[in-house]
Scaffold this motif. Structure first.
Motif, PDB file in Angstrom:
ATOM      1  N   THR A 165     -48.798  59.378  -4.976  1.00  0.00           N
ATOM      2  CA  THR A 165     -48.483  59.758  -3.597  1.00  0.00           C
ATOM      3  C   THR A 165     -49.764  59.738  -2.769  1.00  0.00           C
ATOM      4  O   THR A 165     -50.809  60.198  -3.223  1.00  0.00           O
ATOM      5  CB  THR A 165     -47.843  61.162  -3.532  1.00  0.00           C
ATOM      6  OG1 THR A 165     -48.702  62.099  -4.166  1.00  0.00           O
ATOM      7  CG2 THR A 165     -46.485  61.170  -4.215  1.00  0.00           C
ATOM      8  N   LEU A 166     -49.661  59.170  -1.581  1.00  0.00           N
ATOM      9  CA  LEU A 166     -50.788  59.121  -0.642  1.00  0.00           C
ATOM     10  C   LEU A 166     -50.301  59.573   0.729  1.00  0.00           C
ATOM     11  O   LEU A 166     -49.257  59.131   1.199  1.00  0.00           O
ATOM     12  CB  LEU A 166     -51.353  57.708  -0.533  1.00  0.00           C
ATOM     13  CG  LEU A 166     -52.053  57.152  -1.768  1.00  0.00           C
ATOM     14  CD1 LEU A 166     -52.456  55.704  -1.520  1.00  0.00           C
ATOM     15  CD2 LEU A 166     -53.268  57.985  -2.123  1.00  0.00           C
ATOM     16  N   ALA A 167     -51.087  60.447   1.346  1.00  0.00           N
ATOM     17  CA  ALA A 167     -50.732  60.962   2.666  1.00  0.00           C
ATOM     18  C   ALA A 167     -51.193  60.010   3.760  1.00  0.00           C
ATOM     19  O   ALA A 167     -52.248  59.396   3.660  1.00  0.00           O
ATOM     20  CB  ALA A 167     -51.366  62.339   2.864  1.00  0.00           C
ATOM     21  N   LYS A 168     -50.381  59.913   4.797  1.00  0.00           N
ATOM     22  CA  LYS A 168     -50.747  59.149   5.993  1.00  0.00           C
ATOM     23  C   LYS A 168     -51.572  60.039   6.899  1.00  0.00           C
ATOM     24  O   LYS A 168     -51.246  61.219   7.023  1.00  0.00           O
ATOM     25  CB  LYS A 168     -49.502  58.716   6.759  1.00  0.00           C
ATOM     26  CG  LYS A 168     -48.668  57.677   6.104  1.00  0.00           C
ATOM     27  CD  LYS A 168     -47.503  57.374   7.027  1.00  0.00           C
ATOM     28  CE  LYS A 168     -46.575  56.362   6.455  1.00  0.00           C
ATOM     29  NZ  LYS A 168     -45.453  56.096   7.349  1.00  0.00           N
ATOM     30  N   PRO A 169     -52.550  59.544   7.562  1.00  0.00           N
ATOM     31  CA  PRO A 169     -53.155  58.231   7.369  1.00  0.00           C
ATOM     32  C   PRO A 169     -54.058  58.251   6.132  1.00  0.00           C
ATOM     33  O   PRO A 169     -54.703  59.250   5.834  1.00  0.00           O
ATOM     34  CB  PRO A 169     -53.982  58.020   8.636  1.00  0.00           C
ATOM     35  CG  PRO A 169     -54.335  59.405   9.079  1.00  0.00           C
ATOM     36  CD  PRO A 169     -53.186  60.288   8.651  1.00  0.00           C
ATOM     37  N   CYS A 170     -54.075  57.152   5.435  1.00  0.00           N
ATOM     38  CA  CYS A 170     -54.851  57.046   4.204  1.00  0.00           C
ATOM     39  C   CYS A 170     -56.013  56.075   4.426  1.00  0.00           C
ATOM     40  O   CYS A 170     -55.794  54.936   4.838  1.00  0.00           O
ATOM     41  CB  CYS A 170     -53.953  56.536   3.086  1.00  0.00           C
ATOM     42  SG  CYS A 170     -54.790  56.425   1.506  1.00  0.00           S
ATOM     43  N   PRO A 171     -57.243  56.522   4.157  1.00  0.00           N
ATOM     44  CA  PRO A 171     -58.378  55.607   4.308  1.00  0.00           C
ATOM     45  C   PRO A 171     -58.212  54.390   3.391  1.00  0.00           C
ATOM     46  O   PRO A 171     -57.740  54.526   2.259  1.00  0.00           O
ATOM     47  CB  PRO A 171     -59.585  56.453   3.875  1.00  0.00           C
ATOM     48  CG  PRO A 171     -59.141  57.866   4.024  1.00  0.00           C
ATOM     49  CD  PRO A 171     -57.664  57.860   3.750  1.00  0.00           C
ATOM     50  N   PRO A 172     -58.582  53.207   3.859  1.00  0.00           N
ATOM     51  CA  PRO A 172     -58.425  51.991   3.056  1.00  0.00           C
ATOM     52  C   PRO A 172     -59.048  52.101   1.661  1.00  0.00           C
ATOM     53  O   PRO A 172     -58.460  51.630   0.678  1.00  0.00           O
ATOM     54  CB  PRO A 172     -59.101  50.901   3.887  1.00  0.00           C
ATOM     55  CG  PRO A 172     -58.984  51.392   5.291  1.00  0.00           C
ATOM     56  CD  PRO A 172     -59.094  52.891   5.206  1.00  0.00           C
ATOM     57  N   ALA A 173     -60.202  52.729   1.547  1.00  0.00           N
ATOM     58  CA  ALA A 173     -60.846  52.849   0.234  1.00  0.00           C
ATOM     59  C   ALA A 173     -59.987  53.662  -0.732  1.00  0.00           C
ATOM     60  O   ALA A 173     -59.860  53.304  -1.911  1.00  0.00           O
ATOM     61  CB  ALA A 173     -62.224  53.481   0.372  1.00  0.00           C
ATOM     62  N   ASP A 174     -59.365  54.735  -0.247  1.00  0.00           N
ATOM     63  CA  ASP A 174     -58.494  55.551  -1.102  1.00  0.00           C
ATOM     64  C   ASP A 174     -57.262  54.761  -1.523  1.00  0.00           C
ATOM     65  O   ASP A 174     -56.809  54.846  -2.660  1.00  0.00           O
ATOM     66  CB  ASP A 174     -58.058  56.824  -0.373  1.00  0.00           C
ATOM     67  CG  ASP A 174     -59.207  57.792  -0.123  1.00  0.00           C
ATOM     68  OD1 ASP A 174     -60.317  57.564  -0.664  1.00  0.00           O
ATOM     69  OD2 ASP A 174     -58.999  58.764   0.621  1.00  0.00           O
ATOM     70  N   LEU A 175     -56.721  53.996  -0.593  1.00  0.00           N
ATOM     71  CA  LEU A 175     -55.553  53.162  -0.879  1.00  0.00           C
ATOM     72  C   LEU A 175     -55.878  52.131  -1.962  1.00  0.00           C
ATOM     73  O   LEU A 175     -55.142  51.990  -2.945  1.00  0.00           O
ATOM     74  CB  LEU A 175     -55.109  52.465   0.408  1.00  0.00           C
ATOM     75  CG  LEU A 175     -53.888  51.580   0.351  1.00  0.00           C
ATOM     76  CD1 LEU A 175     -52.658  52.386  -0.017  1.00  0.00           C
ATOM     77  CD2 LEU A 175     -53.691  50.903   1.691  1.00  0.00           C
ATOM     78  N   LEU A 176     -56.990  51.439  -1.802  1.00  0.00           N
ATOM     79  CA  LEU A 176     -57.377  50.422  -2.783  1.00  0.00           C
ATOM     80  C   LEU A 176     -57.724  51.046  -4.135  1.00  0.00           C
ATOM     81  O   LEU A 176     -57.396  50.472  -5.177  1.00  0.00           O
ATOM     82  CB  LEU A 176     -58.525  49.580  -2.245  1.00  0.00           C
ATOM     83  CG  LEU A 176     -58.165  48.696  -1.054  1.00  0.00           C
ATOM     84  CD1 LEU A 176     -59.405  48.040  -0.470  1.00  0.00           C
ATOM     85  CD2 LEU A 176     -57.120  47.655  -1.428  1.00  0.00           C
ATOM     86  N   ASN A 177     -58.347  52.212  -4.128  1.00  0.00           N
ATOM     87  CA  ASN A 177     -58.635  52.898  -5.387  1.00  0.00           C
ATOM     88  C   ASN A 177     -57.350  53.248  -6.124  1.00  0.00           C
ATOM     89  O   ASN A 177     -57.262  53.103  -7.344  1.00  0.00           O
ATOM     90  CB  ASN A 177     -59.461  54.163  -5.146  1.00  0.00           C
ATOM     91  CG  ASN A 177     -60.908  53.861  -4.832  1.00  0.00           C
ATOM     92  OD1 ASN A 177     -61.420  52.802  -5.184  1.00  0.00           O
ATOM     93  ND2 ASN A 177     -61.567  54.789  -4.167  1.00  0.00           N
ATOM     94  N   ALA A 178     -56.341  53.714  -5.390  1.00  0.00           N
ATOM     95  CA  ALA A 178     -55.062  54.058  -6.007  1.00  0.00           C
ATOM     96  C   ALA A 178     -54.400  52.815  -6.613  1.00  0.00           C
ATOM     97  O   ALA A 178     -53.907  52.852  -7.738  1.00  0.00           O
ATOM     98  CB  ALA A 178     -54.134  54.705  -4.977  1.00  0.00           C
ATOM     99  N   VAL A 179     -54.420  51.715  -5.881  1.00  0.00           N
ATOM    100  CA  VAL A 179     -53.824  50.472  -6.394  1.00  0.00           C
ATOM    101  C   VAL A 179     -54.588  49.989  -7.627  1.00  0.00           C
ATOM    102  O   VAL A 179     -53.974  49.632  -8.637  1.00  0.00           O
ATOM    103  CB  VAL A 179     -53.806  49.371  -5.297  1.00  0.00           C
ATOM    104  CG1 VAL A 179     -53.443  48.022  -5.891  1.00  0.00           C
ATOM    105  CG2 VAL A 179     -52.850  49.752  -4.199  1.00  0.00           C
ATOM    106  N   ASN A 180     -55.900  50.007  -7.562  1.00  0.00           N
ATOM    107  CA  ASN A 180     -56.699  49.561  -8.698  1.00  0.00           C
ATOM    108  C   ASN A 180     -56.445  50.408  -9.950  1.00  0.00           C
ATOM    109  O   ASN A 180     -56.364  49.880 -11.054  1.00  0.00           O
ATOM    110  CB  ASN A 180     -58.189  49.551  -8.348  1.00  0.00           C
ATOM    111  CG  ASN A 180     -58.525  48.462  -7.348  1.00  0.00           C
ATOM    112  OD1 ASN A 180     -57.851  47.454  -7.275  1.00  0.00           O
ATOM    113  ND2 ASN A 180     -59.555  48.708  -6.564  1.00  0.00           N
ATOM    114  N   ARG A 181     -56.300  51.726  -9.777  1.00  0.00           N
ATOM    115  CA  ARG A 181     -55.987  52.603 -10.907  1.00  0.00           C
ATOM    116  C   ARG A 181     -54.637  52.266 -11.504  1.00  0.00           C
ATOM    117  O   ARG A 181     -54.467  52.220 -12.717  1.00  0.00           O
ATOM    118  CB  ARG A 181     -56.003  54.069 -10.484  1.00  0.00           C
ATOM    119  CG  ARG A 181     -57.376  54.701 -10.436  1.00  0.00           C
ATOM    120  CD  ARG A 181     -57.288  56.218 -10.317  1.00  0.00           C
ATOM    121  NE  ARG A 181     -56.378  56.697  -9.278  1.00  0.00           N
ATOM    122  CZ  ARG A 181     -56.737  56.888  -8.020  1.00  0.00           C
ATOM    123  NH1 ARG A 181     -57.960  56.621  -7.602  1.00  0.00           N
ATOM    124  NH2 ARG A 181     -55.855  57.328  -7.148  1.00  0.00           N
TER     125      ARG A 181
END
Length: 118
Positions: free
Chosen positions: A97-113
């Motif tokens: 789960t990611l809260a809006k707005p989500c910084p791009p780095a956090d988004l990419l880290n979540a996808v990479n994990r």
């Protein structure tokens, strides 16, 4: 072949921002999709490697779709308002789960994990 991320988001600016973030990181992007039915159809046409799913799309809540994707072992990131995070995490323990707005780095880290080899 690059990994494919499906973006389901009905807020136009947010949707294209998310798609740009993933494309710039080297992912193949499917979407954005603003509705549940177009998201489902896209998933049926080709299984994505990961789905970024807004909890509320133009045509309703995506809980059933999220559960179907999770049951099919598709990594799901639920993207929603900050106040909904704990309830979403409890309802969908196998999703991120990611809260809006989500910084791009956090988004990419979540996808990479989520996509990292086990």
């Amino acid at each position: 072949m690059s990994l494919r991320i499906l973006v389901a988001e009905d807020e136009f600016i947010t949707a294209f921002d998310l798609c740009d973030t993933f494309e710039e990181a080297g992912y193949e992007v499917e979407g954005p999709h603003a509705g549940i039915s177009s998201t489902m159809l896209a998933c049926q046409k080709g299984r994505p490697d990961c789905v970024l799913l807004d909890v509320e799309l133009a045509d309703g809540l995506t809980y059933d779709l999220a559960q179907k994707l999770i049951d099919d072992n598709v990594p799901v990131i639920l993207h929603s308002e900050r106040g909904e995070m704990s309830a979403l995490a409890a309802r969908f323990p196998r999703a991120t789960t990611l809260a809006k707005p989500c910084p791009p780095a956090d988004l990419l880290n979540a996808v990479n994990r989520m996509l990292a080899p086990a």
